[in-house]
Structure formats: structure tokens, C-alpha cells
Design a protein around this motif. Structure first.
Motif, PDB file in Angstrom:
ATOM      1  N   PRO A 129       0.789  -1.232   0.000  1.00 11.28           N
ATOM      2  CA  PRO A 129       0.000   0.000   0.000  1.00 11.28           C
ATOM      3  C   PRO A 129       0.822   1.284   0.000  1.00 11.28           C
ATOM      4  O   PRO A 129       0.532   2.216  -0.759  1.00 11.28           O
ATOM      5  CB  PRO A 129      -0.840  -0.121   1.279  1.00 11.28           C
ATOM      6  CG  PRO A 129      -0.961  -1.593   1.489  1.00 11.28           C
ATOM      7  CD  PRO A 129       0.345  -2.171   1.050  1.00 11.28           C
ATOM      8  N   SER A 130       1.844   1.366   0.844  1.00 12.25           N
ATOM      9  CA  SER A 130       2.617   2.609   0.931  1.00 12.25           C
ATOM     10  C   SER A 130       3.389   2.894  -0.351  1.00 12.25           C
ATOM     11  O   SER A 130       3.682   4.059  -0.662  1.00 12.25           O
ATOM     12  CB  SER A 130       3.583   2.550   2.116  1.00 12.25           C
ATOM     13  OG  SER A 130       4.487   1.472   1.970  1.00 12.25           O
ATOM     14  N   ALA A 131       3.719   1.849  -1.114  1.00 11.84           N
ATOM     15  CA  ALA A 131       4.437   2.038  -2.369  1.00 11.84           C
ATOM     16  C   ALA A 131       3.492   2.226  -3.550  1.00 11.84           C
ATOM     17  O   ALA A 131       3.855   2.878  -4.532  1.00 11.84           O
ATOM     18  CB  ALA A 131       5.350   0.838  -2.633  1.00 11.84           C
ATOM     19  N   PHE A 132       2.287   1.689  -3.464  1.00 15.42           N
ATOM     20  CA  PHE A 132       1.355   1.749  -4.587  1.00 15.42           C
ATOM     21  C   PHE A 132       0.482   3.005  -4.563  1.00 15.42           C
ATOM     22  O   PHE A 132       0.248   3.624  -5.598  1.00 15.42           O
ATOM     23  CB  PHE A 132       0.432   0.528  -4.579  1.00 15.42           C
ATOM     24  CG  PHE A 132       1.096  -0.770  -4.952  1.00 15.42           C
ATOM     25  CD1 PHE A 132       2.466  -0.857  -5.143  1.00 15.42           C
ATOM     26  CD2 PHE A 132       0.350  -1.930  -5.107  1.00 15.42           C
ATOM     27  CE1 PHE A 132       3.087  -2.061  -5.480  1.00 15.42           C
ATOM     28  CE2 PHE A 132       0.941  -3.135  -5.455  1.00 15.42           C
ATOM     29  CZ  PHE A 132       2.316  -3.202  -5.624  1.00 15.42           C
ATOM     30  N   PHE A 133      -0.034   3.360  -3.378  1.00 19.26           N
ATOM     31  CA  PHE A 133      -1.061   4.398  -3.285  1.00 19.26           C
ATOM     32  C   PHE A 133      -0.482   5.751  -2.884  1.00 19.26           C
ATOM     33  O   PHE A 133       0.534   5.819  -2.182  1.00 19.26           O
ATOM     34  CB  PHE A 133      -2.127   4.003  -2.256  1.00 19.26           C
ATOM     35  CG  PHE A 133      -2.778   2.675  -2.521  1.00 19.26           C
ATOM     36  CD1 PHE A 133      -3.316   2.381  -3.762  1.00 19.26           C
ATOM     37  CD2 PHE A 133      -2.853   1.709  -1.530  1.00 19.26           C
ATOM     38  CE1 PHE A 133      -3.908   1.153  -4.015  1.00 19.26           C
ATOM     39  CE2 PHE A 133      -3.441   0.489  -1.758  1.00 19.26           C
ATOM     40  CZ  PHE A 133      -3.980   0.201  -3.012  1.00 19.26           C
ATOM     41  N   VAL A 134      -1.175   6.806  -3.294  1.00 18.27           N
ATOM     42  CA  VAL A 134      -0.798   8.138  -2.808  1.00 18.27           C
ATOM     43  C   VAL A 134      -1.132   8.197  -1.324  1.00 18.27           C
ATOM     44  O   VAL A 134      -2.096   7.579  -0.858  1.00 18.27           O
ATOM     45  CB  VAL A 134      -1.537   9.246  -3.587  1.00 18.27           C
ATOM     46  CG1 VAL A 134      -1.146   9.226  -5.066  1.00 18.27           C
ATOM     47  CG2 VAL A 134      -3.044   9.131  -3.424  1.00 18.27           C
ATOM     48  N   PRO A 135      -0.364   8.920  -0.527  1.00 16.72           N
ATOM     49  CA  PRO A 135      -0.570   8.933   0.933  1.00 16.72           C
ATOM     50  C   PRO A 135      -1.966   9.366   1.358  1.00 16.72           C
ATOM     51  O   PRO A 135      -2.518   8.831   2.331  1.00 16.72           O
ATOM     52  CB  PRO A 135       0.498   9.914   1.422  1.00 16.72           C
ATOM     53  CG  PRO A 135       1.568   9.867   0.383  1.00 16.72           C
ATOM     54  CD  PRO A 135       0.850   9.663  -0.918  1.00 16.72           C
ATOM     55  N   SER A 136      -2.572  10.317   0.650  1.00 14.00           N
ATOM     56  CA  SER A 136      -3.887  10.821   1.054  1.00 14.00           C
ATOM     57  C   SER A 136      -4.954   9.726   0.935  1.00 14.00           C
ATOM     58  O   SER A 136      -5.853   9.627   1.783  1.00 14.00           O
ATOM     59  CB  SER A 136      -4.277  12.037   0.219  1.00 14.00           C
ATOM     60  OG  SER A 136      -4.161  11.754  -1.166  1.00 14.00           O
ATOM     61  N   PHE A 137      -4.859   8.905  -0.091  1.00 20.08           N
ATOM     62  CA  PHE A 137      -5.815   7.796  -0.234  1.00 20.08           C
ATOM     63  C   PHE A 137      -5.588   6.761   0.868  1.00 20.08           C
ATOM     64  O   PHE A 137      -6.544   6.289   1.494  1.00 20.08           O
ATOM     65  CB  PHE A 137      -5.664   7.142  -1.610  1.00 20.08           C
ATOM     66  CG  PHE A 137      -6.479   5.875  -1.763  1.00 20.08           C
ATOM     67  CD1 PHE A 137      -7.843   5.937  -1.973  1.00 20.08           C
ATOM     68  CD2 PHE A 137      -5.870   4.624  -1.681  1.00 20.08           C
ATOM     69  CE1 PHE A 137      -8.597   4.769  -2.106  1.00 20.08           C
ATOM     70  CE2 PHE A 137      -6.611   3.457  -1.810  1.00 20.08           C
ATOM     71  CZ  PHE A 137      -7.979   3.535  -2.022  1.00 20.08           C
ATOM     72  N   HIS A 138      -4.346   6.412   1.088  1.00 23.74           N
ATOM     73  CA  HIS A 138      -4.014   5.417   2.117  1.00 23.74           C
ATOM     74  C   HIS A 138      -4.531   5.858   3.482  1.00 23.74           C
ATOM     75  O   HIS A 138      -5.113   5.067   4.241  1.00 23.74           O
ATOM     76  CB  HIS A 138      -2.503   5.213   2.148  1.00 23.74           C
ATOM     77  CG  HIS A 138      -2.080   3.958   2.851  1.00 23.74           C
ATOM     78  ND1 HIS A 138      -0.781   3.675   3.190  1.00 23.74           N
ATOM     79  CD2 HIS A 138      -2.808   2.902   3.301  1.00 23.74           C
ATOM     80  CE1 HIS A 138      -0.734   2.515   3.807  1.00 23.74           C
ATOM     81  NE2 HIS A 138      -1.951   2.027   3.888  1.00 23.74           N
ATOM     82  N   LYS A 139      -4.383   7.143   3.806  1.00 24.98           N
ATOM     83  CA  LYS A 139      -4.838   7.658   5.101  1.00 24.98           C
ATOM     84  C   LYS A 139      -6.362   7.617   5.198  1.00 24.98           C
ATOM     85  O   LYS A 139      -6.919   7.239   6.238  1.00 24.98           O
ATOM     86  CB  LYS A 139      -4.353   9.092   5.306  1.00 24.98           C
ATOM     87  CG  LYS A 139      -4.763   9.693   6.657  1.00 24.98           C
ATOM     88  CD  LYS A 139      -4.266  11.105   6.824  1.00 24.98           C
ATOM     89  CE  LYS A 139      -4.569  11.642   8.228  1.00 24.98           C
ATOM     90  NZ  LYS A 139      -6.021  11.538   8.575  1.00 24.98           N
ATOM     91  N   ALA A 140      -7.056   8.001   4.123  1.00 22.50           N
ATOM     92  CA  ALA A 140      -8.522   8.012   4.146  1.00 22.50           C
ATOM     93  C   ALA A 140      -9.070   6.611   4.391  1.00 22.50           C
ATOM     94  O   ALA A 140     -10.022   6.427   5.164  1.00 22.50           O
ATOM     95  CB  ALA A 140      -9.058   8.573   2.831  1.00 22.50           C
ATOM     96  N   ILE A 141      -8.459   5.603   3.759  1.00 23.44           N
ATOM     97  CA  ILE A 141      -8.917   4.227   3.953  1.00 23.44           C
ATOM     98  C   ILE A 141      -8.596   3.749   5.367  1.00 23.44           C
ATOM     99  O   ILE A 141      -9.407   3.053   6.002  1.00 23.44           O
ATOM    100  CB  ILE A 141      -8.278   3.290   2.920  1.00 23.44           C
ATOM    101  CG1 ILE A 141      -8.729   3.668   1.514  1.00 23.44           C
ATOM    102  CG2 ILE A 141      -8.630   1.840   3.218  1.00 23.44           C
ATOM    103  CD1 ILE A 141     -10.212   3.541   1.267  1.00 23.44           C
ATOM    104  N   ASN A 142      -7.446   4.103   5.883  1.00 26.13           N
ATOM    105  CA  ASN A 142      -7.090   3.708   7.251  1.00 26.13           C
ATOM    106  C   ASN A 142      -8.025   4.339   8.271  1.00 26.13           C
ATOM    107  O   ASN A 142      -8.385   3.714   9.274  1.00 26.13           O
ATOM    108  CB  ASN A 142      -5.642   4.089   7.559  1.00 26.13           C
ATOM    109  CG  ASN A 142      -4.637   3.152   6.914  1.00 26.13           C
ATOM    110  OD1 ASN A 142      -4.967   2.009   6.574  1.00 26.13           O
ATOM    111  ND2 ASN A 142      -3.411   3.606   6.730  1.00 26.13           N
TER     112      ASN A 142
END
Length: 386
Positions: A129-142
């Protein structure tokens, strides 16, 4: 308005020894009535389903685990084998024998393909996830709240959500992998299956090893969004997918006709490269009955692709792609499906919770009913005054 084409649906006898009287066998237990064998509309969230990873079947094991929560109460305490038999019977209603045979042949094709193809970027085949997704998307899903989702994405038209998803480095790796796969196919003269009936170019990502990664992507990152925004079309019970890339440009597909997807929820991500044109156009959500009805002004949306940007929408949202006038455009698509929703839809006649035309017809009926009630009231009042 009519569709220019539709996307392919991806889609004993009593015993005796001859020396004595035949012993009468006990009658088999009564088969539950049809009403007792219908699935629950809402899942039993308190029930913990069995695991089906070891079951040999043309269906994915995740489908059985998902479907089990919808079994009628009389089936929940049955043996796992009995539940498997029951669920296979349910699934076979919308996947006939001919289609099951096709699925089995496709499994054999995929096994042969994966045993021969050597991946170029092995890091793509597991989700990072951290390598594939932009940080803002990763944070929203978390954060995993509707508020976090809505703060992150845009809704340019009802039911269509856009947001940045993939980092440029991931897009480049996936484009490299697809290009390497196509070169290998051409070199060894391997005849591959194309993504669907409308695209002559592109590749099915699941077929050459990316299925497990895409399963995890959907389970952990698409499903949370689908549960919030598309619960009425099976967004809470996604259990299978069809993942592929499509290519547009010179000597490729140029445009995509007006259609609906063989999916409950569709994720469409532009990977690149440099191109002009190719805008998506959306024209309202429709059930099977109303798929060719006219578009209302408020349903019209044109959307321009941006590399790394995702579009999330219902599969029944009518759409198409305008001509890519120059350059080379490649998009990744995930058709996310729910076997539970497809079964439940068979027993429904009203789709006004998501079909735009059903909604309009329902409002019209309600308006007529109110008008008739008012007229009857005034007539009754007028009669009492004479």
C-alpha cells in the motif's frame, strides 16, 4: 437512446442380496421448501462462516464465505458439505452448465499461461500500500469513516466518485509489466483472451498472476468505499472481480461505445501515457428494463482522464469513451461483483433505490396518487356542501 454494444458477461434403488426380502430403506429427510431455501436479503453479521479454501470448485472460495452469511437460518447449522452443495445450487442458477464449463476451460488456460510467463516486476504481484497508493488515499482508507472518504474524493455527478489513487512509480511499473507481457505473447505466439467483447486490445491482469494482488486491493481498499457509497447494489458483499487493462490510440482501440459493465461496482484508473482525447461520458444509471431509456439533463457528465486518478461508479451507470485523438492511453479496470446481489436481484421488481428511470416512474406514480387523493377529497367536500 440505445446501446451500441454490451460488455461480455464474465459472464438409489432399494438394496437386496436376492436371497430374502428387500429391506425398505428409510425415506430421505424432507427437502426444505423453496421459501426456506431462499437467501437472506441482509447478511447475518453475527454468524462466522466456514473457510472454503480447500473446496474444489469452479467458484472462488471467497464467494462461499460471503454467501454463507446470507443462508437461511435452517442452513446455518448444517454441515459444511451440505452448505457447499446448497450454495453451488444457488450459484448455478445464474451460472449455467455451459458457462461453468467455460470457466473451467479458462482456469486451465490461466494455469498454462502463468506457468510459462516470467514476471518482469515481481514486486507488483503482492500489494504494498505505501508504495502503490498516494498517501492521502491510504490515510482516508485507514481512517475508514464516511467523513474521511468524502473529505478525500470528489463527486462531480451523483454516484460518480473521482480521487487520486496510484503513485506515478506504480503506474510506470504496471505499464512496464503489461508491455513486457505483450512482447512475450507476440514472441511465443501465445493466443490470449482479450478483456471483453468491446475491446480488441489490452490484457486480463488476473490471467498472468495479478489476481491475488487485485483481490487484496478490492477487499481492503475498494470494498470500504463500496460499502458506504453503493450498498444498494451489493457494495457490502463484493466477492469476485475481473481485472484488466485496455489500450487506446493509433493502431489500438480508438473509442468505446455506450454500454454498461458486467459489474456491480467499477474502478477505472488511468495509468498513462501521453494522450489527447479519450474523455469518459456518463449518462445515468439504469436497470435491465430501462437500459435504453432517454438520458435526463442532470445525468450528463463528461470526465477527462488524469494518470493515477481513479473513477468509481456503479457498473450499471451507462458510459462510454470518446476517441483518443493522439498518443497512447492505457487504463486499468476492476469489475467488482457480488454473487449475493445477483441472486437477490432475481426476486426484485423495483430498483428505484438505484435506477434513475425507476425512481422517476415511482415519483410519477406517487404524484398521480396524491393528485387522485386530493381530487377525491375535494369532490367529497363539494358533495357535502350541496
Amino acid at each position: 437512446m440505445s446501446l451500441e454494444g454490451t460488455v461480455e458477461r464474465r459472464e438409489g434403488s432399494p438394496a437386496g442380496n436376492g436371497n430374502g426380502p428387500v429391506v425398505k430403506q428409510p425415506a430421505p429427510p424432507a427437502r426444505p421448501t423453496y421459501g426456506d431455501r431462499r437467501l437472506r436479503l441482509n447478511p447475518n453479521t453475527d454468524h462466522k462462516p466456514d473457510r472454503y479454501d480447500d473446496v474444489q470448485s469452479e467458484y472462488d472460495s471467497a464467494i462461499f464465505s460471503s454467501l454463507e452469511r446470507h443462508l437461511p437460518p435452517s442452513m446455518l447449522d448444517a454441515s459444511r458439505d451440505a452448505k457447499v452443495e446448497f450454495m453451488k445450487e444457488i450459484l448455478s442458477r445464474y451460472l449455467p452448465e455451459g458457462e461453468r464449463n467455460r470457466v473451467q476451460r479458462h482456469k486451465e488456460y490461466r494455469k498454462k499461461l502463468m506457468s510459462a510467463y516470467q514476471p518482469l516486476h515481481k514486486e507488483l504481484y503482492s500489494l504494498h500500500p505505501s508504495a502503490f497508493f498516494v498517501p492521502s488515499f491510504h490515510k482516508a482508507i485507514n481512517d475508514n469513516t464516511e467523513e474521511s472518504f468524502r473529505n478525500f474524493l470528489c463527486e462531480p455527478s451523483p454516484g460518480i466518485y473521482t480521487f487520486p489513487l496510484f503513485q506515478p512509480s506504480f503506474c510506470e511499473l504496471l505499464l512496464d509489466e503489461v508491455e513486457n507481457f505483450e512482447k512475450w505473447v507476440n514472441t511465443v505466439k501465445f493466443k490470449i483472451m482479450r478483456p471483453n467483447t468491446m475491446n480488441k486490445y489490452g490484457a486480463v491482469l488476473d490471467d498472468f498472476g495479478l489476481e491475488a494482488m487485485l483481490n487484496k486491493l478490492i477487499e481492503e481498499f475498494v470494498s470500504p468505499l463500496a460499502k458506504v457509497f453503493f450498498p444498494e447494489v451489493g457494495g457490502s458483499t463484493l466477492d469476485s472481480h475481473h481485472g484488466f487493462v485496455v489500450e487506446y490510440g493509433k493502431e489500438k482501440d480508438v473509442e468505446l461505445g455506450f454500454h454498461v459493465d458486467d459489474a456491480e461496482v467499477t474502478l477505472n484508473v488511468c495509468l498513462g501515457k501521453d494522450f489527447f482525447g479519450g474523455d469518459l461520458f456518463f449518462r445515468g444509471i439504469r436497470c435491465d428494463k430501462h437500459v435504453n431509456t432517454e438520458t435526463q439533463p442532470e445525468e450528463i457528465l463528461d470526465y477527462s482522464h488524469v494518470p493515477g486518478q481513479a473513477v468509481l461508479h456503479r457498473g450499471r451507470h451507462r458510459h462510454g469513451a470518446r476517441p483518443t485523438t493522439s498518443g497512447h492511453r492505457i487504463n486499468m479496470l476492476l469489475w467488482c461483483r457480488s454473487s449475493v446481489f445477483r441472486e437477490m436481484k432475481k426476486y426484485q421488481k423495483d430498483f428505484s433505490s438505484w435506477c434513475g428511470e425507476c425512481q422517476r416512474e415511482k415519483k410519477e406514480r406517487q404524484g398521480q396518487s396524491v393528485a387522485a387523493t386530493k381530487l377525491a377529497f375535494f369532490k367529497a367536500g363539494g358533495g357535502s356542501n350541496t
